[in-house]
Structures are given as structure tokens and as C-alpha cells.
Design a protein around this motif. Structure first.
Motif, PDB file in Angstrom:
ATOM      1  N   CYS A 119     -21.393  30.941  -8.102  1.00 28.65           N
ATOM      2  CA  CYS A 119     -20.018  31.399  -8.343  1.00 28.65           C
ATOM      3  C   CYS A 119     -19.909  32.408  -9.478  1.00 28.65           C
ATOM      4  N   SER A 120     -21.029  32.826 -10.045  1.00 24.08           N
ATOM      5  CA  SER A 120     -20.992  33.707 -11.215  1.00 24.08           C
ATOM      6  C   SER A 120     -20.327  35.054 -10.950  1.00 24.08           C
ATOM      7  N   ASP A 121     -20.301  35.520  -9.704  1.00 24.95           N
ATOM      8  CA  ASP A 121     -19.723  36.824  -9.385  1.00 24.95           C
ATOM      9  C   ASP A 121     -18.589  36.714  -8.367  1.00 24.95           C
ATOM     10  N   LEU A 122     -18.002  35.521  -8.238  1.00 24.46           N
ATOM     11  CA  LEU A 122     -16.935  35.324  -7.251  1.00 24.46           C
ATOM     12  C   LEU A 122     -15.563  35.339  -7.923  1.00 24.46           C
ATOM     13  N   TYR A 123     -14.592  35.907  -7.205  1.00 22.32           N
ATOM     14  CA  TYR A 123     -13.210  35.956  -7.677  1.00 22.32           C
ATOM     15  C   TYR A 123     -12.299  35.454  -6.576  1.00 22.32           C
ATOM     16  N   PHE A 124     -11.264  34.733  -6.982  1.00 26.60           N
ATOM     17  CA  PHE A 124     -10.246  34.250  -6.051  1.00 26.60           C
ATOM     18  C   PHE A 124      -9.045  35.175  -6.175  1.00 26.60           C
ATOM     19  N   THR A 125      -8.650  35.760  -5.051  1.00 22.55           N
ATOM     20  CA  THR A 125      -7.570  36.731  -5.057  1.00 22.55           C
ATOM     21  C   THR A 125      -6.271  36.088  -4.608  1.00 22.55           C
TER      22      THR A 125
END
Length: 148
Positions: free
Chosen positions: A15-21
Motif C-alpha cells: 500500500c506504500s504507493d496507493l491512494y484512495f480517491t
């Protein structure tokens, strides 16, 4: 039995490079209940299932002053992961999101495990916890959904 430390390290890496939009882009971060946290929820957690939305909300946010505007929902994780996977921009992010989803699926398919997506807070900022109960421990991810 699963190695919880390996699971936590895998989630951190994935999850180090994941974003929730939502109305903003919020990072996806590791979430783990500490031993004191587990003890506080022990009355709500059986060894086989996660607590109700209300019990989890009281644990992470305390009692809300105005319950009318307070959101406390418990949902299946599939809807969260579908949205997370569809909103990633790069191919690498899409692969990471799919990998995280598969890990949740595999780790929670055995008896004695459970998973849930909790939405907790007051609009417009809803904290989203996507957690699993494995080997008596609660681990997963946390993000924020801004909903105006």
C-alpha cells in the motif's frame, strides 16, 4: 495459521504507493490494533468474527456527541477493493491494488478468519478501515474518504 508479521510487512509494502480517491486523494496506510487495543475490543471480538460497526466506531472514535451525523457502517471488503483497483492511475498502482485484494481474499478464506470494511466518522471526512481478523489479530489498511 498465518504469520501476522509477514502479513503486516506485505501490506506495508503493497500500500506504500496507493491512494484512495474521493473528493480528495488520500494515502492508503497500514492499520493494526495493538495488544491493548485488542484487549479493549475483546468483549466485542469473538475469536471468529470482527465487531459490529457501532463497537468498532466506539473503539476508534469514541462515543459521538451527535449520533445523527455520525456514520458507522460495516460492509464487505469487495466493494472497497473494486473501487480502489479501478481508481489507480499507473499500471504499477493497479497491480499493487489487485495484489492487496488477492491477499485479503486468500488470508480470509479459512475458518476462524474474517474481514470487513468499516466507514466511521462525521461527514465530510469518513475514516475507512479495511481489516481482517487473522490469528486473533486485527490488521489491514486505513484511509479517508472525503464526501462533500
Amino acid at each position: 495459521m498465518h504469520n501476522v508479521e509477514e502479513t503486516i510487512n506485505y501490506i506495508k509494502h503493497t500500500c506504500s504507493d496507493l491512494y484512495f480517491t474521493s473528493d480528495s486523494d488520500e494515502p492508503v496506510q497500514i492499520y493494526q490494533l495493538s495488544n491493548p487495543g485488542l484487549q479493549a475490543l475483546e468483549a466485542s471480538i469473538s475469536k471468529l468474527s470482527l465487531p459490529s460497526a457501532h463497537d468498532f466506531a466506539v473503539f476508534v472514535a469514541g462515543e459521538a456527541d451527535n449520533m445523527e451525523d455520525f456514520v458507522a457502517e460495516k460492509k464487505p471488503v469487495a466493494g472497497f477493493f473494486e473501487r480502489l483497483c479501478n481508481q489507480q492511475v499507473t499500471e504499477q498502482q493497479k497491480q499493487l491494488a489487485e495484489s492487496l485484494k488477492r491477499a485479503f481474499d486468500v488470508l480470509t478464506e479459512e475458518p476462524g478468519t474474517d474481514s470487513a470494511c468499516y466507514r466511521i466518522g462525521v461527514l465530510p471526512n469518513i475514516e475507512v478501515y479495511v481489516v481482517m481478523l487473522i490469528d486473533g489479530q486485527v490488521v489491514g489498511i486505513k484511509t479517508v474518504s472525503v464526501e462533500t
